[in-house]
Design a protein around this motif. Structure first.
Motif, PDB file in Angstrom:
ATOM      1  N   LYS A   1       1.002  -1.213   0.127  1.00  0.00           N
ATOM      2  CA  LYS A   1       0.008  -0.028  -0.078  1.00  0.00           C
ATOM      3  C   LYS A   1       0.815   1.089  -0.121  1.00  0.00           C
ATOM      4  O   LYS A   1       0.163   2.296   0.272  1.00  0.00           O
ATOM      5  N   LYS A   2       2.166   1.084  -0.293  1.00  0.00           N
ATOM      6  CA  LYS A   2       3.039   2.260  -0.371  1.00  0.00           C
ATOM      7  C   LYS A   2       3.296   2.793   0.931  1.00  0.00           C
ATOM      8  O   LYS A   2       3.934   4.070   1.105  1.00  0.00           O
ATOM      9  N   ASN A   3       3.103   2.172   2.086  1.00  0.00           N
ATOM     10  CA  ASN A   3       3.541   2.762   3.259  1.00  0.00           C
ATOM     11  C   ASN A   3       4.670   2.436   3.883  1.00  0.00           C
ATOM     12  O   ASN A   3       5.300   1.067   3.574  1.00  0.00           O
ATOM     13  N   VAL A   4       5.733   3.345   4.272  1.00  0.00           N
ATOM     14  CA  VAL A   4       7.156   2.994   4.875  1.00  0.00           C
ATOM     15  C   VAL A   4       6.999   2.378   6.189  1.00  0.00           C
ATOM     16  O   VAL A   4       6.289   2.841   6.906  1.00  0.00           O
ATOM     17  N   ILE A   5       7.783   1.212   6.257  1.00  0.00           N
ATOM     18  CA  ILE A   5       7.611   0.491   7.363  1.00  0.00           C
ATOM     19  C   ILE A   5       8.843   0.909   8.540  1.00  0.00           C
ATOM     20  O   ILE A   5       9.879   1.194   7.908  1.00  0.00           O
ATOM     21  N   THR A   6       8.502   1.343   9.549  1.00  0.00           N
ATOM     22  CA  THR A   6       9.052   1.781  10.515  1.00  0.00           C
ATOM     23  C   THR A   6      10.167   3.052  10.141  1.00  0.00           C
ATOM     24  O   THR A   6      11.448   2.754  10.176  1.00  0.00           O
ATOM     25  N   PRO A   7       9.402   4.041   9.607  1.00  0.00           N
ATOM     26  CA  PRO A   7      10.421   5.223   9.147  1.00  0.00           C
ATOM     27  C   PRO A   7      11.261   5.823  10.415  1.00  0.00           C
ATOM     28  O   PRO A   7      10.831   6.013  11.384  1.00  0.00           O
ATOM     29  N   LYS A   8      12.545   5.875  10.073  1.00  0.00           N
ATOM     30  CA  LYS A   8      13.521   6.547  11.067  1.00  0.00           C
ATOM     31  C   LYS A   8      13.804   8.190  10.584  1.00  0.00           C
ATOM     32  O   LYS A   8      14.362   8.814  11.409  1.00  0.00           O
ATOM     33  N   GLY A   9      13.470   8.557   9.241  1.00  0.00           N
ATOM     34  CA  GLY A   9      14.009   9.926   8.991  1.00  0.00           C
ATOM     35  C   GLY A   9      13.594  10.107   7.502  1.00  0.00           C
ATOM     36  O   GLY A   9      12.909   9.221   6.856  1.00  0.00           O
ATOM     37  N   LYS A  10      14.039  11.297   7.183  1.00  0.00           N
ATOM     38  CA  LYS A  10      13.627  11.855   5.874  1.00  0.00           C
ATOM     39  C   LYS A  10      14.966  12.351   5.147  1.00  0.00           C
ATOM     40  O   LYS A  10      15.764  12.805   5.641  1.00  0.00           O
ATOM     41  N   THR A  11      15.143  11.930   3.674  1.00  0.00           N
ATOM     42  CA  THR A  11      16.388  12.425   3.023  1.00  0.00           C
ATOM     43  C   THR A  11      16.050  12.849   1.627  1.00  0.00           C
ATOM     44  O   THR A  11      15.171  12.598   1.279  1.00  0.00           O
ATOM     45  N   ASN A  12      16.896  13.887   1.264  1.00  0.00           N
ATOM     46  CA  ASN A  12      16.736  14.280  -0.167  1.00  0.00           C
ATOM     47  C   ASN A  12      17.837  13.466  -0.949  1.00  0.00           C
ATOM     48  O   ASN A  12      18.955  13.366  -0.740  1.00  0.00           O
ATOM     49  N   LEU A  13      17.096  13.138  -2.413  1.00  0.00           N
ATOM     50  CA  LEU A  13      17.866  12.392  -3.314  1.00  0.00           C
ATOM     51  C   LEU A  13      18.234  13.443  -4.317  1.00  0.00           C
ATOM     52  O   LEU A  13      18.017  14.640  -4.297  1.00  0.00           O
ATOM     53  N   ASN A  14      19.324  13.084  -4.982  1.00  0.00           N
ATOM     54  CA  ASN A  14      20.215  13.860  -5.955  1.00  0.00           C
ATOM     55  C   ASN A  14      19.035  14.363  -7.205  1.00  0.00           C
ATOM     56  O   ASN A  14      19.292  15.440  -7.536  1.00  0.00           O
ATOM     57  N   ASN A  15      18.050  13.535  -7.392  1.00  0.00           N
ATOM     58  CA  ASN A  15      17.158  14.135  -8.368  1.00  0.00           C
ATOM     59  C   ASN A  15      16.097  15.031  -7.909  1.00  0.00           C
ATOM     60  O   ASN A  15      15.175  15.402  -8.598  1.00  0.00           O
ATOM     61  N   GLY A  16      16.123  15.541  -6.477  1.00  0.00           N
ATOM     62  CA  GLY A  16      15.070  16.392  -5.810  1.00  0.00           C
ATOM     63  C   GLY A  16      14.071  15.896  -4.999  1.00  0.00           C
ATOM     64  O   GLY A  16      13.427  16.667  -4.489  1.00  0.00           O
ATOM     65  N   THR A  17      13.922  14.514  -5.018  1.00  0.00           N
ATOM     66  CA  THR A  17      12.904  13.964  -4.489  1.00  0.00           C
ATOM     67  C   THR A  17      13.367  13.877  -2.815  1.00  0.00           C
ATOM     68  O   THR A  17      14.390  13.607  -2.693  1.00  0.00           O
ATOM     69  N   LYS A  18      12.388  13.509  -2.119  1.00  0.00           N
ATOM     70  CA  LYS A  18      12.612  13.425  -0.633  1.00  0.00           C
ATOM     71  C   LYS A  18      11.823  12.141  -0.382  1.00  0.00           C
ATOM     72  O   LYS A  18      10.716  11.670  -0.865  1.00  0.00           O
TER      73      LYS A  18
END
Length: 292
Positions: A222-239
């Motif tokens: 269902k596109k849910n992230v399991i046990t998210p620890k944080g957020k980061t930016n990728l080189n293509n600009g997405t988070k």
């Protein structure tokens, strides 16, 4: 007898005088006509000379304002002189010599002024040619620079692709914790307490050696992230949200990584789980596991 002789002699003398005066008068009249003809021709020549100079000045185009103003002043001087010559009376020969002297002086001034104008025009022509050449060089440089920029972009893109660290296939194992605390593999979602993820960073001689950030993301169907620890930016600009992060010392040689991500079994349901990996801000691969 003597009286007749005296009368005859006197008559002869008078005849000679009359003849002399007649001849002198004819000569003088001829000289006057000749002088008048010369005078008319002189006036005509002077006016023609001034007309030629006026025409020469009128045809000259000078960009420099100072010289252009001076040309207009000189043209007006010559026009005034030409008008004055037209008004000279026939018996005023001295003025002809005076105006001849003025015109000679103007001709000398003409030569100096036109030499200056020619020099200026030549300098302007040289400058214009240099500007054209300079513009051509600049255009060539701009074209070359544009081409170099494009080549650099292509090269950077190739280097970026070549420096990307590839990975081996990602192996995923669902783990359950026994009463002894030991973790063993399972295929059942209701017993899953952790995901063990294993993959290798492959050899790459192009990329820079040193510390590399590795992010691992687990999502359910269902596109849910399991046990998210944080957020980061990728080189293509997405988070992205990530489930685990590692910092490893990579020396361009193959390097094995293992990540153990603990989860709450109450949040794990039957279905497909996809693990994606990201190295130094670039997506590197994924794999999936189906739980019953």
């Amino acid at each position: 007898m003597k009286s007749n002789t005296k009368k005859n002699t006197l008559l002869v003398v008078l005849l000679f005088i009359i003849l002399f005066l007649s001849l002198y008068s004819l000569k003088t009249s001829s000289e006057i006509k000749e002088l008048q003809s010369v005078f008319k021709q002189e006036k005509k020549d002077l006016k023609n000379a001034l007309d030629e100079m006026i025409n020469d000045y009128t045809e000259v185009v000078v960009v420099k304002k100072g010289l252009s103003k001076r040309l207009r002043i000189e043209v007006q001087k010559m026009k005034n002189l030409r008008d004055s010559i037209s008004k000279i009376e026939m018996n005023n020969y001295n003025l002809i010599r005076k105006y001849r002297s003025k015109i000679t002086s103007l001709e000398r001034e003409n030569r100096r002024l036109f030499i200056k104008i020619d020099s200026l025009n030549s300098a302007n022509k040289d400058l214009a040619e240099k500007n054209i050449l300079t513009n051509e060089i600049l255009t060539q440089k701009e074209t070359t620079n544009t081409e170099l920029v494009e080549e650099n972009k292509k090269l950077e893109a190739k280097v970026a692709i070549a420096s990307k660290i590839e990975i081996s296939p990602v192996k995923i194992v669902a783990m359950k914790e026994r009463s002894s605390g030991k973790l063993t593999s399972t295929s059942r979602s209701s017993r899953t307490d952790a995901f063990k993820i294993n993959f290798d960073l492959l050899d790459n001689e192009v990329t820079t050696a040193g510390n590399k950030k590795v992010y691992i993301q687990i999502i359910d169907d269902k596109k849910n992230v399991i046990t998210p620890k944080g957020k980061t930016n990728l080189n293509n600009g997405t988070k992205i949200l990530y489930s685990d992060s590692l910092v490893v010392n990579y020396n361009n040689s193959r390097l094995s990584l293992v990540s153990l991500i603990l989860v709450n079994r109450d949040d794990i349901f039957k279905g497909k789980y996809t693990v994606s990996t990201f190295i130094d801000g670039n997506y590197s691969g994924n794999s999936s596991i189906d739980l019953k």
